[in-house]
Design a protein around this motif. Structure first.
Motif, PDB file in Angstrom:
ATOM      1  N   GLU A   4      -0.139  18.291  15.396  1.00 51.34           N
ATOM      2  CA  GLU A   4      -1.031  17.149  15.608  1.00 51.34           C
ATOM      3  C   GLU A   4      -1.390  16.490  14.278  1.00 51.34           C
ATOM      4  O   GLU A   4      -1.415  15.260  14.170  1.00 51.34           O
ATOM      5  CB  GLU A   4      -2.301  17.583  16.339  1.00 51.34           C
ATOM      6  N   ALA A   6       0.457  16.499  11.591  1.00 51.59           N
ATOM      7  CA  ALA A   6       1.664  15.798  11.143  1.00 51.59           C
ATOM      8  C   ALA A   6       1.831  14.469  11.880  1.00 51.59           C
ATOM      9  O   ALA A   6       2.199  13.462  11.267  1.00 51.59           O
ATOM     10  CB  ALA A   6       2.891  16.680  11.344  1.00 51.59           C
ATOM     11  N   GLU A   7       1.537  14.450  13.155  1.00 54.19           N
ATOM     12  CA  GLU A   7       1.620  13.205  13.932  1.00 54.19           C
ATOM     13  C   GLU A   7       0.609  12.176  13.422  1.00 54.19           C
ATOM     14  O   GLU A   7       0.927  11.000  13.264  1.00 54.19           O
ATOM     15  CB  GLU A   7       1.358  13.508  15.412  1.00 54.19           C
ATOM     16  N   GLN A   8      -0.599  12.622  13.161  1.00 54.94           N
ATOM     17  CA  GLN A   8      -1.624  11.709  12.644  1.00 54.94           C
ATOM     18  C   GLN A   8      -1.272  11.228  11.234  1.00 54.94           C
ATOM     19  O   GLN A   8      -1.542  10.074  10.884  1.00 54.94           O
ATOM     20  CB  GLN A   8      -2.991  12.369  12.684  1.00 54.94           C
ATOM     21  N   GLU A   9      -0.681  12.096  10.438  1.00 53.07           N
ATOM     22  CA  GLU A   9      -0.235  11.680   9.105  1.00 53.07           C
ATOM     23  C   GLU A   9       0.776  10.530   9.215  1.00 53.07           C
ATOM     24  O   GLU A   9       0.683   9.546   8.478  1.00 53.07           O
ATOM     25  CB  GLU A   9       0.414  12.849   8.362  1.00 53.07           C
ATOM     26  N   ARG A  10       1.746  10.706  10.114  1.00 52.72           N
ATOM     27  CA  ARG A  10       2.750   9.640  10.298  1.00 52.72           C
ATOM     28  C   ARG A  10       2.084   8.336  10.715  1.00 52.72           C
ATOM     29  O   ARG A  10       2.401   7.272  10.192  1.00 52.72           O
ATOM     30  CB  ARG A  10       3.790  10.058  11.345  1.00 52.72           C
ATOM     31  N   ALA A  11       1.142   8.421  11.644  1.00 51.41           N
ATOM     32  CA  ALA A  11       0.464   7.218  12.138  1.00 51.41           C
ATOM     33  C   ALA A  11      -0.368   6.546  11.047  1.00 51.41           C
ATOM     34  O   ALA A  11      -0.467   5.315  11.008  1.00 51.41           O
ATOM     35  CB  ALA A  11      -0.418   7.576  13.334  1.00 51.41           C
ATOM     36  N   GLY A  13       0.087   7.046   7.654  1.00 53.72           N
ATOM     37  CA  GLY A  13       0.809   6.878   6.406  1.00 53.72           C
ATOM     38  C   GLY A  13       0.268   7.711   5.270  1.00 53.72           C
ATOM     39  O   GLY A  13       0.197   7.266   4.125  1.00 53.72           O
ATOM     40  N   PHE A  15      -0.029  12.005   3.659  1.00 50.85           N
ATOM     41  CA  PHE A  15       0.459  13.374   3.717  1.00 50.85           C
ATOM     42  C   PHE A  15      -0.548  14.278   3.027  1.00 50.85           C
ATOM     43  O   PHE A  15      -0.893  14.054   1.865  1.00 50.85           O
ATOM     44  CB  PHE A  15       1.827  13.513   3.033  1.00 50.85           C
ATOM     45  N   THR A  43      10.943  20.546   8.466  1.00 49.39           N
ATOM     46  CA  THR A  43      10.963  19.399   7.556  1.00 49.39           C
ATOM     47  C   THR A  43      11.317  19.759   6.121  1.00 49.39           C
ATOM     48  O   THR A  43      11.642  18.870   5.330  1.00 49.39           O
ATOM     49  CB  THR A  43       9.579  18.716   7.529  1.00 49.39           C
TER      50      THR A  43
END
Length: 166
Positions: A4, A6-11, A13, A15, A43
């Motif tokens: 979760e 990691a998903e929020q990080e992608r959304a 931008g 890390f 990853t």
């Protein structure tokens, strides 16, 4: 939880290279270790998951975190053992007894409230916040790091400690 994040990080931008969490029973911290180890396998990206001991029983807590993290890794079929370097329970902010705040706890609670309007408690989050502050001040967590502070709650404990504040 790790997936979760990691998903929020992608959304967003961003890390987070360092995650800081309070550690007492060790289950939350251990789950984070196993989850981020699974992400690393997918990853190739490593993170530090730092547990700040608030148990005042460091050796017992370290052993418990290791046991739970390794068992969780088996359950999620990580495919490898959790490495010793992934299990970091840091000492220095718990005081002598569980549940008894020390000066660094109270100072961190005040700073978090003043700067971020973040309410922390004197049993758990005040101690882990004190650890985070000291790790940043000492350079153990570098200025260039992006840190996720996992605030696990604890506010109901504040009422039991009302006499600590004038």
């Amino acid at each position: 939880w790790a997936f979760e994040v990691a998903e929020q990080e992608r959304a967003l931008g961003v890390f987070f290279d360092t995650i800081v969490v309070c550690t007492v029973t060790g289950s939350t911290h251990a789950g984070m270790i196993a989850g981020f180890a699974a992400l690393e396998e997918l990853t190739g990206v490593k993170r530090r998951v730092l547990g700040i001991d608030a148990s005042a029983t460091l050796e017992k807590t370290q052993a418990q975190v290791a046991r739970i993290a390794r068992h969780t890794a088996e359950l999620i079929e990580l495919g490898r053992d959790v490495r010793d370097d992934e299990i970091q329970v840091l000492d220095g902010w718990a005081g002598d007894l569980y549940g008894i705040p020390v000066e660094s706890t109270m100072t961190a609670m005040a700073l978090g409230a003043q700067l971020e309007a973040m309410i922390t408690d004197p049993v758990y989050e005040g101690k882990s916040l004190a650890g985070l502050i000291d790790l940043v001040r000492s350079g153990e967590i570098s200025k260039g790091s992006t840190v996720l502070y996992a605030h696990l709650g604890g506010q109901p404990a504040i009422n039991a400690y009302h006499s600590l504040w004038p």
